[in-house]
Design a protein around this motif. Structure first.
Motif, PDB file in Angstrom:
ATOM      1  N   GLU A  26      -1.969 -54.126 -52.825  1.00 45.30           N
ATOM      2  CA  GLU A  26      -2.022 -53.237 -53.996  1.00 45.30           C
ATOM      3  C   GLU A  26      -0.623 -52.963 -54.561  1.00 45.30           C
ATOM      4  OE1 GLU A  26      -4.206 -49.772 -52.764  1.00 45.30           O
ATOM      5  OE2 GLU A  26      -5.947 -50.950 -52.150  1.00 45.30           O
ATOM      6  N   LEU A  27       0.155 -54.039 -54.669  1.00 48.18           N
ATOM      7  CA  LEU A  27       1.533 -53.929 -55.144  1.00 48.18           C
ATOM      8  C   LEU A  27       1.655 -54.402 -56.587  1.00 48.18           C
ATOM      9  CD1 LEU A  27       3.336 -55.379 -51.994  1.00 48.18           C
ATOM     10  CD2 LEU A  27       3.282 -52.978 -52.694  1.00 48.18           C
ATOM     11  N   ASP A  28       2.513 -53.737 -57.336  1.00 53.19           N
ATOM     12  CA  ASP A  28       2.828 -54.182 -58.688  1.00 53.19           C
ATOM     13  C   ASP A  28       3.835 -55.329 -58.609  1.00 53.19           C
ATOM     14  OD1 ASP A  28       1.226 -52.229 -59.905  1.00 53.19           O
ATOM     15  OD2 ASP A  28       2.848 -50.756 -59.842  1.00 53.19           O
ATOM     16  N   TYR A  29       3.720 -56.268 -59.510  1.00 55.61           N
ATOM     17  CA  TYR A  29       4.644 -57.390 -59.539  1.00 55.61           C
ATOM     18  C   TYR A  29       4.667 -57.977 -60.938  1.00 55.61           C
ATOM     19  CZ  TYR A  29       0.466 -60.314 -59.375  1.00 55.61           C
ATOM     20  OH  TYR A  29      -0.739 -60.897 -59.664  1.00 55.61           O
ATOM     21  N   GLU A  30       5.691 -58.758 -61.192  1.00 53.94           N
ATOM     22  CA  GLU A  30       5.784 -59.497 -62.453  1.00 53.94           C
ATOM     23  C   GLU A  30       5.532 -60.969 -62.161  1.00 53.94           C
ATOM     24  OE1 GLU A  30       9.085 -60.801 -65.853  1.00 53.94           O
ATOM     25  OE2 GLU A  30       9.576 -59.214 -64.406  1.00 53.94           O
ATOM     26  N   PHE A  31       4.584 -61.549 -62.894  1.00 51.69           N
ATOM     27  CA  PHE A  31       4.316 -62.975 -62.722  1.00 51.69           C
ATOM     28  C   PHE A  31       5.081 -63.761 -63.783  1.00 51.69           C
ATOM     29  CE2 PHE A  31       1.732 -66.846 -63.478  1.00 51.69           C
ATOM     30  CZ  PHE A  31       1.888 -67.414 -62.224  1.00 51.69           C
ATOM     31  N   VAL A  32       5.878 -64.717 -63.334  1.00 54.88           N
ATOM     32  CA  VAL A  32       6.672 -65.551 -64.234  1.00 54.88           C
ATOM     33  C   VAL A  32       6.084 -66.952 -64.219  1.00 54.88           C
ATOM     34  CG1 VAL A  32       8.969 -66.389 -64.806  1.00 54.88           C
ATOM     35  CG2 VAL A  32       8.708 -64.175 -63.641  1.00 54.88           C
ATOM     36  N   PRO A  33       5.299 -67.319 -65.241  1.00 52.50           N
ATOM     37  CA  PRO A  33       4.639 -68.634 -65.236  1.00 52.50           C
ATOM     38  C   PRO A  33       5.620 -69.788 -65.379  1.00 52.50           C
ATOM     39  CG  PRO A  33       4.288 -67.541 -67.334  1.00 52.50           C
ATOM     40  CD  PRO A  33       4.968 -66.539 -66.447  1.00 52.50           C
TER      41      PRO A  33
END
Length: 216
Positions: free
Chosen positions: A26-33
């Motif tokens: 349940e962690l927030d993260y940034e996905f970099v495609p």
């Protein structure tokens, strides 16, 4: 803003493994495609500085940079032990059992599963011809591993006991692909394995990873 960044592609099994862990915790993260197929960005800068082998994913948490999906999931579970699902145990004996399960997945299960995934899923998508000899050989190898799993799962709900752990989670990406192929019968022929894969594939965290994949 989250300090965690995942650089990868949503179709990548290794990227999916890390994303599943983050959602379980349940962690927030940034996905970099990363455009792997069209532009080969995983073989170029700036990604190559994250993973010198040019394979997805790359991972950042503040000033920490990691690659290799299973190492990343281990880091996440220990660094954020108080968050979300407890995917490992603090008890040394239980942790050792989970570690065995993770090693079996990495060194016994993943080889035939990944080769079958390549032959039956990826090659057709790329317009390449499936090698039936390799498929038949790897089906035999996978069946041997699943025989061991069947015995194990006759004694516990999950591979490392009665709670879901990284030992189970690490299987999800290849499972998802293989269930859409003829290989699914090898899993379904073993009742305990069949119940286990149905259970873990229905987890809400995994559904979120699939939603990301389907939206890309």
């Amino acid at each position: 803003m989250s300090t965690i960044k995942v650089h990868g592609a949503t179709f990548s099994t290794a990227t999916q493994r890390v994303l599943a862990c983050l959602h379980e915790k349940e962690l927030d993260y940034e996905f970099v495609p990363i455009n792997m197929i069209g532009a080969g960005e995983h073989k170029k800068e700036p990604f190559i500085s994250l993973n010198p082998f040019g394979q997805a994913p790359g991972f950042e948490d503040g000033d920490l940079k990691l690659f290799e999906s299973r190492a990343i999931t281990r880091y996440i579970t220990h660094a954020y032990a108080d968050k979300g699902t407890q995917l490992v145990s603090k008890d040394p004996k239980k942790m050792a059992i989970v570690a065995v399960g993770m090693e079996v997945e990495a060194h016994k299960y993943d080889s035939p599963a990944a080769k079958l995934n390549w032959e039956l899923c990826m090659k057709p998508m790329m317009g390449l011809e499936t090698d039936e000899a390799i498929v038949k050989e790897q089906e035999v190898q996978l069946a041997k591993v699943l025989d061991v799993y069947e015995s194990r799962l006759a004694e516990s709900k999950y591979l490392s006991g009665d709670t879901f752990t990284l030992a189970d989670l690490h299987h999800l990406p290849t499972l998802e692909y293989l269930m859409k192929t003829r290989v699914s019968v090898i899993f379904d022929a073993r009742p305990h394995v069949s119940a286990w894969k149905t259970d873990i594939m229905a987890r809400p965290a995994w559904k979120k990873v699939l939603a990301m994949k389907n939206n890309n």
